[in-house]
Scaffold this motif. Structure first.
Motif, PDB file in Angstrom:
ATOM      1  N   ILE A  15     -13.015  -1.998  -3.169  1.00  0.00           N
ATOM      2  CA  ILE A  15     -12.481  -0.797  -2.519  1.00  0.00           C
ATOM      3  C   ILE A  15     -11.801  -1.170  -1.203  1.00  0.00           C
ATOM      4  O   ILE A  15     -10.672  -0.741  -0.929  1.00  0.00           O
ATOM      5  CB  ILE A  15     -13.603   0.244  -2.282  1.00  0.00           C
ATOM      6  N   GLU A  16     -12.472  -1.981  -0.387  1.00  0.00           N
ATOM      7  CA  GLU A  16     -11.900  -2.383   0.898  1.00  0.00           C
ATOM      8  C   GLU A  16     -10.609  -3.171   0.714  1.00  0.00           C
ATOM      9  O   GLU A  16      -9.640  -2.983   1.450  1.00  0.00           O
ATOM     10  CB  GLU A  16     -12.922  -3.194   1.691  1.00  0.00           C
ATOM     11  N   GLN A  17     -10.571  -4.034  -0.307  1.00  0.00           N
ATOM     12  CA  GLN A  17      -9.361  -4.814  -0.588  1.00  0.00           C
ATOM     13  C   GLN A  17      -8.220  -3.887  -1.002  1.00  0.00           C
ATOM     14  O   GLN A  17      -7.085  -4.038  -0.545  1.00  0.00           O
ATOM     15  CB  GLN A  17      -9.636  -5.849  -1.690  1.00  0.00           C
ATOM     16  N   ALA A  18      -8.519  -2.911  -1.854  1.00  0.00           N
ATOM     17  CA  ALA A  18      -7.491  -1.964  -2.301  1.00  0.00           C
ATOM     18  C   ALA A  18      -6.946  -1.170  -1.119  1.00  0.00           C
ATOM     19  O   ALA A  18      -5.727  -0.956  -1.017  1.00  0.00           O
ATOM     20  CB  ALA A  18      -8.064  -1.023  -3.363  1.00  0.00           C
ATOM     21  N   ILE A  19      -7.818  -0.758  -0.215  1.00  0.00           N
ATOM     22  CA  ILE A  19      -7.369  -0.020   0.971  1.00  0.00           C
ATOM     23  C   ILE A  19      -6.487  -0.902   1.841  1.00  0.00           C
ATOM     24  O   ILE A  19      -5.440  -0.468   2.329  1.00  0.00           O
ATOM     25  CB  ILE A  19      -8.579   0.523   1.776  1.00  0.00           C
ATOM     26  N   SER A  20      -6.876  -2.165   2.018  1.00  0.00           N
ATOM     27  CA  SER A  20      -6.097  -3.076   2.872  1.00  0.00           C
ATOM     28  C   SER A  20      -4.713  -3.368   2.286  1.00  0.00           C
ATOM     29  O   SER A  20      -3.791  -3.707   3.029  1.00  0.00           O
ATOM     30  CB  SER A  20      -6.857  -4.378   3.106  1.00  0.00           C
ATOM     31  N   GLU A  21      -4.553  -3.224   0.975  1.00  0.00           N
ATOM     32  CA  GLU A  21      -3.272  -3.508   0.326  1.00  0.00           C
ATOM     33  C   GLU A  21      -2.339  -2.298   0.288  1.00  0.00           C
ATOM     34  O   GLU A  21      -1.206  -2.405  -0.168  1.00  0.00           O
ATOM     35  CB  GLU A  21      -3.516  -4.008  -1.097  1.00  0.00           C
ATOM     36  N   LEU A  22      -2.814  -1.155   0.764  1.00  0.00           N
ATOM     37  CA  LEU A  22      -1.974   0.036   0.788  1.00  0.00           C
ATOM     38  C   LEU A  22      -0.842  -0.144   1.802  1.00  0.00           C
ATOM     39  O   LEU A  22      -1.016  -0.824   2.814  1.00  0.00           O
ATOM     40  CB  LEU A  22      -2.804   1.269   1.181  1.00  0.00           C
ATOM     41  N   PRO A  23       0.302   0.508   1.569  1.00  0.00           N
ATOM     42  CA  PRO A  23       1.352   0.494   2.599  1.00  0.00           C
ATOM     43  C   PRO A  23       0.785   1.079   3.897  1.00  0.00           C
ATOM     44  O   PRO A  23      -0.126   1.912   3.869  1.00  0.00           O
ATOM     45  CB  PRO A  23       2.438   1.399   2.007  1.00  0.00           C
ATOM     46  N   GLU A  24       1.322   0.659   5.021  1.00  0.00           N
ATOM     47  CA  GLU A  24       0.762   1.013   6.328  1.00  0.00           C
ATOM     48  C   GLU A  24       0.555   2.523   6.507  1.00  0.00           C
ATOM     49  O   GLU A  24      -0.525   2.958   6.897  1.00  0.00           O
ATOM     50  CB  GLU A  24       1.656   0.474   7.446  1.00  0.00           C
ATOM     51  N   GLN A  25       1.579   3.322   6.213  1.00  0.00           N
ATOM     52  CA  GLN A  25       1.480   4.780   6.399  1.00  0.00           C
ATOM     53  C   GLN A  25       0.400   5.364   5.493  1.00  0.00           C
ATOM     54  O   GLN A  25      -0.412   6.184   5.913  1.00  0.00           O
ATOM     55  CB  GLN A  25       2.833   5.443   6.093  1.00  0.00           C
ATOM     56  N   CYS A  26       0.369   4.922   4.255  1.00  0.00           N
ATOM     57  CA  CYS A  26      -0.613   5.409   3.283  1.00  0.00           C
ATOM     58  C   CYS A  26      -2.025   5.046   3.735  1.00  0.00           C
ATOM     59  O   CYS A  26      -2.942   5.868   3.703  1.00  0.00           O
ATOM     60  CB  CYS A  26      -0.300   4.814   1.907  1.00  0.00           C
ATOM     61  N   ARG A  27      -2.209   3.797   4.179  1.00  0.00           N
ATOM     62  CA  ARG A  27      -3.513   3.329   4.643  1.00  0.00           C
ATOM     63  C   ARG A  27      -3.969   4.130   5.863  1.00  0.00           C
ATOM     64  O   ARG A  27      -5.117   4.560   5.952  1.00  0.00           O
ATOM     65  CB  ARG A  27      -3.441   1.834   4.974  1.00  0.00           C
ATOM     66  N   LYS A  28      -3.042   4.371   6.784  1.00  0.00           N
ATOM     67  CA  LYS A  28      -3.356   5.119   8.004  1.00  0.00           C
ATOM     68  C   LYS A  28      -3.800   6.537   7.659  1.00  0.00           C
ATOM     69  O   LYS A  28      -4.818   7.026   8.161  1.00  0.00           O
ATOM     70  CB  LYS A  28      -2.125   5.154   8.918  1.00  0.00           C
ATOM     71  N   ILE A  29      -3.069   7.196   6.776  1.00  0.00           N
ATOM     72  CA  ILE A  29      -3.401   8.566   6.373  1.00  0.00           C
ATOM     73  C   ILE A  29      -4.739   8.594   5.646  1.00  0.00           C
ATOM     74  O   ILE A  29      -5.589   9.449   5.913  1.00  0.00           O
ATOM     75  CB  ILE A  29      -2.277   9.160   5.497  1.00  0.00           C
TER      76      ILE A  29
END
Length: 188
Positions: A130-144
């Protein structure tokens, strides 16, 4: 549940009924508690878990587990609990059952935002996925996603802070959840 799930699963696959009983005794309560959080009904949660154990035994020769058996077990209970909710909704037995999307949103909010529950329910391996998937999100998506899940901000609050529409915020959260879901499926 202090049990060697992989060894237990291998014994079950070989027809060892005592291994199923051992798994049932060790896993029944935690799995019922988990299913109960999804269904909101303890009796229904017990039925879901009993049904899962029965299906595991009946289909032990056909079941193919990729990844850990413990993760497979929780994922199977999760899916059966959601199916039980859908069946209730279709039968109109309950008046105020939330939509599948609302139910999934609740589960995501509840479990991703509560570290203690994640520690108790998901293995370290799953949490890392889960943490890896979150870290691979585009910056805006991860931030939101982080603002929504970890800062507990509502969609309208995030939209206001970032100068976006609520629909854009919802879309980013949906994409993040889809990415996490895909990563979990790929690794199980």
């Amino acid at each position: 549940m202090n049990l060697d799930f992989e060894l237990c699963w291998q014994k079950i696959k070989n027809g060892d009924l005592s291994a199923l009983e051992k798994l049932y005794k060790a896993g029944f309560r935690p799995l019922v508690n988990y299913a109960g959080e999804i269904t909101g009904n303890h009796h229904q949660a017990e039925e879901v878990v009993q049904d899962v154990f029965l299906k595991i035994w009946e289909n032990r020769f056909e079941i193919s587990v990729h990844g850990s058996f413990k993760s497979y077990l929780f994922k199977t209970v999760h899916n059966h609990a959601l199916n039980a909710l859908r069946q209730q909704k279709s039968k109109k037995e309950l008046v105020n059952i939330p939509s599948t999307e609302e139910t999934l949103q609740f589960i995501t909010d509840y479990y991703i935002s509560n570290d203690n529950l994640i520690d108790n329910i998901f293995s370290d391996e799953t949490r890392e996925i889960i943490e890896q998937a979150i870290s691979e999100l585009p910056e805006q998506c991860r931030k939101i996603f982080r603002m929504s899940r970890f800062d507990s901000l509502k969609n309208d609050e995030i939209a206001t802070k970032l100068g976006l529409s609520e629909n854009t915020v919802r879309t980013h959260i949906y994409r993040a959840l889809r990415k996490i879901s895909d990563a979990l499926e790929k690794n199980n």
